[in-house]
Design a protein around this motif. Structure first.
Motif, PDB file in Angstrom:
ATOM      1  N   VAL A 120      21.444  23.382  18.083  1.00 16.26           N
ATOM      2  CA  VAL A 120      21.130  22.100  18.001  1.00 16.26           C
ATOM      3  C   VAL A 120      19.728  22.189  17.411  1.00 16.26           C
ATOM      4  O   VAL A 120      18.996  23.121  17.602  1.00 16.26           O
ATOM      5  CB  VAL A 120      20.826  21.481  19.563  1.00 16.26           C
TER       6      VAL A 120
ATOM      7  N   ARG B 167      16.570  19.533  16.286  1.00 17.09           N
ATOM      8  CA  ARG B 167      15.809  18.380  16.181  1.00 17.09           C
ATOM      9  C   ARG B 167      14.715  18.043  15.276  1.00 17.09           C
ATOM     10  O   ARG B 167      13.989  19.199  15.033  1.00 17.09           O
ATOM     11  CB  ARG B 167      15.475  18.067  17.649  1.00 17.09           C
TER      12      ARG B 167
ATOM     13  N   GLY C  47      12.354  13.980  17.923  1.00 10.85           N
ATOM     14  CA  GLY C  47      13.816  14.242  18.887  1.00 10.85           C
ATOM     15  C   GLY C  47      14.682  12.988  18.570  1.00 10.85           C
ATOM     16  O   GLY C  47      15.764  12.933  19.086  1.00 10.85           O
TER      17      GLY C  47
ATOM     18  N   GLU D 235      18.948  14.353  15.902  1.00  9.69           N
ATOM     19  CA  GLU D 235      19.417  15.526  16.516  1.00  9.69           C
ATOM     20  C   GLU D 235      20.670  15.896  15.759  1.00  9.69           C
ATOM     21  O   GLU D 235      21.611  15.246  15.355  1.00  9.69           O
ATOM     22  CB  GLU D 235      19.959  15.382  17.817  1.00  9.69           C
TER      23      GLU D 235
ATOM     24  N   GLU E  61      23.913  18.968  15.199  1.00 11.31           N
ATOM     25  CA  GLU E  61      24.801  19.882  15.893  1.00 11.31           C
ATOM     26  C   GLU E  61      25.300  20.729  14.804  1.00 11.31           C
ATOM     27  O   GLU E  61      25.833  20.528  13.663  1.00 11.31           O
ATOM     28  CB  GLU E  61      26.060  19.294  16.576  1.00 11.31           C
TER      29      GLU E  61
ATOM     30  N   LYS F 269      22.836  12.437  16.596  1.00 13.31           N
ATOM     31  CA  LYS F 269      21.799  11.486  17.056  1.00 13.31           C
ATOM     32  C   LYS F 269      21.172  11.009  16.113  1.00 13.31           C
ATOM     33  O   LYS F 269      20.564  11.881  15.181  1.00 13.31           O
ATOM     34  CB  LYS F 269      21.295  11.928  18.263  1.00 13.31           C
TER      35      LYS F 269
ATOM     36  N   CYS G 288      13.164  12.585   9.312  1.00 16.37           N
ATOM     37  CA  CYS G 288      13.198  11.654  10.159  1.00 16.37           C
ATOM     38  C   CYS G 288      12.393  10.640   9.835  1.00 16.37           C
ATOM     39  O   CYS G 288      11.104  10.989   9.727  1.00 16.37           O
ATOM     40  CB  CYS G 288      12.862  12.000  11.549  1.00 16.37           C
TER      41      CYS G 288
ATOM     42  N   GLU H 223      16.895  25.149  17.755  1.00 12.38           N
ATOM     43  CA  GLU H 223      16.745  25.542  19.030  1.00 12.38           C
ATOM     44  C   GLU H 223      17.319  26.986  19.585  1.00 12.38           C
ATOM     45  O   GLU H 223      18.483  26.943  18.946  1.00 12.38           O
ATOM     46  CB  GLU H 223      16.832  24.475  20.115  1.00 12.38           C
TER      47      GLU H 223
END
Length: 144
Positions: A8, A10, A14, A17, A19, A58, A77, A102
């Motif tokens: 994951v 981010r 946050g 997100e 994957e 996300k 972002c 992470e």
């Protein structure tokens, strides 16, 4: 590298997100001026993944992008400004910045664009003048 095949990533706040599945095609450091200016640091730690291995799970609506040139489309972002990844369309790879993944064991294998370095690194890794030949570079290396 972690034993998991799913990671994951981010942004800073946050809101976005990612994957990431499988294993990276390569990891290392890029010393080019574009990466340095984008990351606001002397070097950028990259992890290159096949395009289909990276999914936005996300915050798709929060992703903004910019392409200074067509071979590198940079994403961040729009809420916090946190940098996430760079898409490299001509290679079919996505560079997910190692710092945003992470529980990921970053294991660099090479230095790219070392001719532009502002932070010499004496770590025994191969230092390509530009890129390895399979990625369209000269394949020339530079001694530490």
């Amino acid at each position: 590298m972690s034993t998991s095949d799913t990671h994951v990533a981010r942004c800073f706040c946050g809101a976005v997100e990612l994957e990431i599945s499988g294993q990276p095609e390569g990891m290392g450091y890029c010393h080019c001026a574009s990466c340095r200016e984008w990351s606001a640091g002397p070097v950028n730690a990259f992890s290159l993944w096949p395009k289909d291995a990276v999914k936005v799970r996300k915050g798709q609506d929060k992703l903004a992008h910019y392409a200074k040139h067509p071979r590198s489309v940079r994403y961040w972002c729009s809420t916090c400004g946190g940098h996430l990844f760079t898409e490299h369309p001509e290679w079919g790879l996505i560079d997910v910045f190692a710092a945003v993944i992470e529980d990921f064991e970053f294991a660099p294998g090479v230095h790219a664009n070392y001719q532009e370095t502002v932070l010499p690194m004496h770590d025994g890794l191969t230092k390509f003048r530009d890129f390895p030949e399979p990625l369209g570079g000269s394949g020339e290396t530079i001694a530490e």
